[in-house]
Design an enzyme around this catalytic site. Structure first.
Site, mmCIF file in Angstrom:
data_model
loop_
_atom_site.group_PDB
_atom_site.id
_atom_site.type_symbol
_atom_site.label_atom_id
_atom_site.label_comp_id
_atom_site.label_asym_id
_atom_site.label_seq_id
_atom_site.Cartn_x
_atom_site.Cartn_y
_atom_site.Cartn_z
ATOM 1 N N ASN A 192 -60.415 72.252 145.496
ATOM 2 C CA ASN A 192 -60.192 73.410 146.378
ATOM 3 C C ASN A 192 -61.206 74.541 146.131
ATOM 4 O O ASN A 192 -61.332 75.460 146.944
ATOM 5 C CB ASN A 192 -58.759 73.948 146.243
ATOM 6 C CG ASN A 192 -57.712 73.065 146.890
ATOM 7 O OD1 ASN A 192 -56.558 73.002 146.470
ATOM 8 N ND2 ASN A 192 -58.086 72.355 147.944
ATOM 9 N N ASP A 217 -48.815 70.973 151.439
ATOM 10 C CA ASP A 217 -49.986 70.953 152.326
ATOM 11 C C ASP A 217 -49.636 71.450 153.730
ATOM 12 O O ASP A 217 -48.493 71.354 154.165
ATOM 13 C CB ASP A 217 -50.529 69.519 152.383
ATOM 14 C CG ASP A 217 -51.956 69.460 152.908
ATOM 15 O OD1 ASP A 217 -52.620 70.514 152.944
ATOM 16 O OD2 ASP A 217 -52.393 68.371 153.284
HETATM 17 C C1 IPE Z 1 -54.098 68.993 148.198
HETATM 18 O O1 IPE Z 1 -54.264 69.480 149.490
HETATM 19 C C2 IPE Z 1 -54.151 70.111 147.207
HETATM 20 C C3 IPE Z 1 -53.030 71.035 147.220
HETATM 21 C C4 IPE Z 1 -51.966 70.939 147.969
HETATM 22 C C5 IPE Z 1 -53.127 72.123 146.294
HETATM 23 P P1 IPE Z 1 -55.688 69.529 150.205
HETATM 24 O O2 IPE Z 1 -55.477 70.127 151.528
HETATM 25 O O3 IPE Z 1 -56.674 70.172 149.323
HETATM 26 O O4 IPE Z 1 -56.045 67.971 150.306
HETATM 27 P P2 IPE Z 1 -57.042 67.229 151.277
HETATM 28 O O5 IPE Z 1 -58.338 67.963 151.229
HETATM 29 O O6 IPE Z 1 -56.437 67.269 152.639
HETATM 30 O O7 IPE Z 1 -57.118 65.829 150.742
HETATM 31 C C1 IPE Z 2 -52.221 73.668 151.193
HETATM 32 O O1 IPE Z 2 -52.496 74.014 152.509
HETATM 33 C C2 IPE Z 2 -52.555 74.779 150.204
HETATM 34 C C3 IPE Z 2 -53.695 74.492 149.347
HETATM 35 C C4 IPE Z 2 -54.392 73.394 149.335
HETATM 36 C C5 IPE Z 2 -54.091 75.547 148.433
HETATM 37 P P1 IPE Z 2 -53.955 73.862 153.102
HETATM 38 O O2 IPE Z 2 -54.687 75.131 152.878
HETATM 39 O O3 IPE Z 2 -54.602 72.646 152.585
HETATM 40 O O4 IPE Z 2 -53.621 73.698 154.647
HETATM 41 P P2 IPE Z 2 -54.313 72.705 155.668
HETATM 42 O O5 IPE Z 2 -54.254 71.336 155.082
HETATM 43 O O6 IPE Z 2 -55.718 73.187 155.846
HETATM 44 O O7 IPE Z 2 -53.506 72.828 156.913
HETATM 45 MG MG MG Z 3 -54.650 70.722 153.185
#
Ligand code: IPE
Ligand code: IPE
Ligand code: MG
Length: 248
Positions: free
Chosen positions: A72, A24
């Site tokens: 997502n 993340d």
């Molecule tokens: C969890 O991260 C999913 C992945 C790392 C693929 P998110 O960024 O989607 O989670 P939330 O929305 O902060 O809970």
């Molecule tokens: C994790 O990084 C990747 C996926 C969930 C695909 P994020 O895209 O969630 O990054 P933040 O949480 O917005 O910084």
């Molecule tokens: Mg995230």
């Protein structure tokens, strides 16, 4: 420096068999630099490469990476499409390296719901790396923990209806065999980057007794050294599984 940490891990001896990672913070990493979110995802691929290699070096047998959650899909369409393209590019560019490292790739999630090209890319890397026996790499794509449990219940109830399973014989082990991760041990260690203290629908059944490690480091900055520090932290934990302390 990093290799000193690896030495220490080996001396401690208690290597986590299965590590799961919620990768993340890609978006925030990019935002910090005034760049589009997708650049963070692209940069995160370097971390993926490094963590797979470092896990193998540490003797980890199974690594699960949360790449795309069921939720997502609710992101802007351009970002979703870019992530799918990145996934296709990744499988193509890394498959030789993964195979030569003895990594066997398996996707977990509702892969059948993906677009044809992404689905093909995944099936092709699974096939290409199927002989790997040094480490299993589970890529969680279009994955949701609740969805996984629902899918397991569906498959299991069909087997009950078809007379293959007697309902009285259903226990945790049998149920676990219907999950996407069938055959893999539960994760010993869960790492989440970028500081968020939540599970976000990841491996809900399997994480029952997993040790959780959260770091503020954004995924694109996560390197070999960070993985080793997480393992060292894990090695200090007293895993009680509901019992009294083992006196560690
Ligand atoms: C969890 O991260 C999913 C992945 C790392 C693929 P998110 O960024 O989607 O989670 P939330 O929305 O902060 O809970
Ligand atoms: C994790 O990084 C990747 C996926 C969930 C695909 P994020 O895209 O969630 O990054 P933040 O949480 O917005 O910084
Ligand atoms: Mg995230």
């Amino acid at each position: 420096m990093t290799e000193v940490l690896l030495e220490e891990i080996r001396e401690n001896g208690d290597i986590p068999v299965h590590i799961a990672v919620i990768m993340d913070g890609n978006g925030r990493w990019a935002k910090q630099r005034g760049k589009p979110r997708i650049l963070g995802h692209r940069e995160g691929m370097k971390s993926v490469r490094e963590v797979i290699e470092a896990s193998g070096d540490a003797g980890v047998k199974c690594l699960t990476l949360y790449a795309f959650s069921s939720e997502n899909w609710n992101r802007p369409r351009a970002e979703v499409m870019a992530l799918m393209k990145l996934l296709e590019r990744y499988t193509e560019s890394e498959k030789d390296e993964l195979r030569s490292q003895g990594v066997r790739v398996r996707a977990i999630g509702r892969i059948d719901e993906l677009e044809t090209s992404a689905r093909r890319a995944i099936r092709s890397i699974e096939e290409y790396t199927r002989e790997g026996n040094r480490m299993d790499l589970f890529l969680a794509i279009n994955y949701g923990g609740r969805q996984e449990i629902v899918d397991a219940v569906r498959a299991l109830s069909e087997d009950v209806a078809g007379g293959k399973v007697v309902s009285g014989s259903i226990d945790e082990a049998l149920f676990g065999g219907y999950l996407y991760t069938a055959g893999a041990p539960d994760p010993d260690l869960l790492i989440r980057t970028s500081g968020e203290m939540r599970i976000s629908n990841f491996l809900l059944f399997q994480l029952a007794y997993t040790e959780i490690y959260v770091t503020d480091v954004f995924w694109p900055d996560f390197r070999r050294e960070h993985l080793f520090r997480a393992i060292l932290d894990y090695q200090k934990r007293d895993r009680r599984f509901g019992k009294v302390s083992s006196g560690k």
